[in-house]
Design a protein around this motif. Structure first.
Motif, PDB file in Angstrom:
ATOM      1  N   SER A   1     -15.058  14.354  -9.410  1.00  0.00           N
ATOM      2  CA  SER A   1     -15.149  15.555  -8.584  1.00  0.00           C
ATOM      3  C   SER A   1     -14.326  15.364  -7.319  1.00  0.00           C
TER       4      SER A   1
ATOM      5  N   GLU B   1     -15.388  16.613  -4.566  1.00  0.00           N
ATOM      6  CA  GLU B   1     -16.371  16.754  -3.491  1.00  0.00           C
ATOM      7  C   GLU B   1     -16.795  15.389  -2.959  1.00  0.00           C
TER       8      GLU B   1
ATOM      9  N   GLU C   1     -21.696  16.032  -0.033  1.00  0.00           N
ATOM     10  CA  GLU C   1     -21.751  17.386  -0.588  1.00  0.00           C
ATOM     11  C   GLU C   1     -22.414  17.373  -1.972  1.00  0.00           C
ATOM     12  N   LEU C   2     -22.110  16.391  -2.783  1.00  0.00           N
ATOM     13  CA  LEU C   2     -22.758  16.291  -4.090  1.00  0.00           C
ATOM     14  C   LEU C   2     -24.265  16.102  -3.931  1.00  0.00           C
TER      15      LEU C   2
ATOM     16  N   ARG D   1     -26.047  17.143  -1.388  1.00  0.00           N
ATOM     17  CA  ARG D   1     -26.601  18.410  -0.890  1.00  0.00           C
ATOM     18  C   ARG D   1     -26.852  19.385  -2.029  1.00  0.00           C
ATOM     19  N   ARG D   2     -25.930  19.413  -3.003  1.00  0.00           N
ATOM     20  CA  ARG D   2     -26.056  20.367  -4.101  1.00  0.00           C
ATOM     21  C   ARG D   2     -27.250  20.055  -5.005  1.00  0.00           C
TER      22      ARG D   2
ATOM     23  N   SER E   1     -32.494  20.728  -3.443  1.00  0.00           N
ATOM     24  CA  SER E   1     -33.003  22.069  -3.145  1.00  0.00           C
ATOM     25  C   SER E   1     -34.023  21.983  -2.011  1.00  0.00           C
TER      26      SER E   1
END
Length: 277
Positions: free
Chosen positions: A226, A228, A232-233, A235-236, A239
């Protein structure tokens, strides 16, 4: 008849035939380097004979036999025996002026040049154990005695086992060792802890092992494939008020980031101490 000349491969000598040398040899063979251009010095008969059987390389009992007439030497012996291996090679190094690639942790370029003499152009390299699968990463350092062609040869050699990263300050090789050289052990420790926790939650051991191993493999592939960042990974996946956030908060309550920082700092300090001798 084709006018295209066949590629020419310079002979290369591996001084030491252990696991890391084996992984590099396998990578070179995969890339099309002829086995008869690869020489290996290994005093243990069983290891030497197995390398010759598996890859068709030329095995030698002594380092001088393997290194004779080779343009590149790979020093793949344990740091504690490096001096006794290098000093007898100094007269040959003076004649051949080889490119010398050392994969020993904690042995500085200056010390290697002291043992081998000024005729050797030395590159320090720190590969890691995933090189055994062709999935490693290697930190590289070269001084001013190594020209662009020598750097390219060293990079091509180590690229056979995975990706490469150059550093321009030799002192940073201790940090490379702490991050990537020792890094697989950190991942294995995390895997151990996750598996134990999964079993504690009631999962069968076989299921826990598969779940953890594949999760780490998948996450690693996302990091490498990726564009990213790791943050960021993460964070995704996290939830708000979900299960992942609960786990992350527990990690952070235990000062997880600072603990990782202290661990890598400790490994870096140890590497500097080994380099200082």
């Amino acid at each position: 008849m084709s006018d295209t000349a066949a590629p020419r491969f310079e002979p290369i000598a591996f001084i030491g035939g252990g696991n890391m040398a084996r992984s590099l040899i396998a990578g070179l063979i995969r890339q099309g380097v002829p086995a008869n251009t690869i020489h290996v010095a290994e005093p243990v008969d069983a290891l030497r004979e197995q390398l010759a059987l598996d890859f068709g390389v030329k095995g030698h009992v002594t380092a001088a036999e393997a290194a004779e007439d080779c343009a590149t030497w790979v020093l793949a012996v344990k740091p504690q025996v490096m001096a006794e291996v290098c000093v007898p090679l100094a007269p040959l190094a003076k004649i051949l002026q080889p490119l010398v690639v050392s994969i020993a942790a904690g042995i500085s370029r200056d010390r290697l040049r002291q043992w081998l003499g000024e005729g050797a152009a030395v590159v320090r390299a720190m590969p890691n154990t995933p090189a055994l699968l062709g999935a490693g990463v290697t930190g590289l350092y070269a001084g001013n005695d190594v020209d662009a062609e020598g750097r390219a040869r060293a990079q091509a050699l180590l690229s056979s086992a995975g990706q490469t990263v150059w550093v321009e300050d030799e002192s940073l090789m201790d940090a490379v060792t702490a991050v990537s050289g020792s890094g697989p052990a950190y991942v294995f420790l995390l895997a151990e802890a996750m598996q134990a926790a999964a079993v504690a939650q009631g999962l069968p051991e076989s299921a826990a092992t598969t779940l953890v191993a594949q999760t780490l493999l998948g996450a690693s592939r996302m990091l490498t494939e990726s564009e990213e960042s790791a943050s960021e990974l993460r964070r995704r996946v996290t939830s708000p008020n979900g299960t992942t956030q609960a786990a992350i908060e527990a990690f952070q309550a235990g000062d997880f980031e600072a603990l990782v920082g202290r661990a890598i700092e400790a490994a870096t300090r140890r590497g500097r101490a080994l380099s200082a001798g």
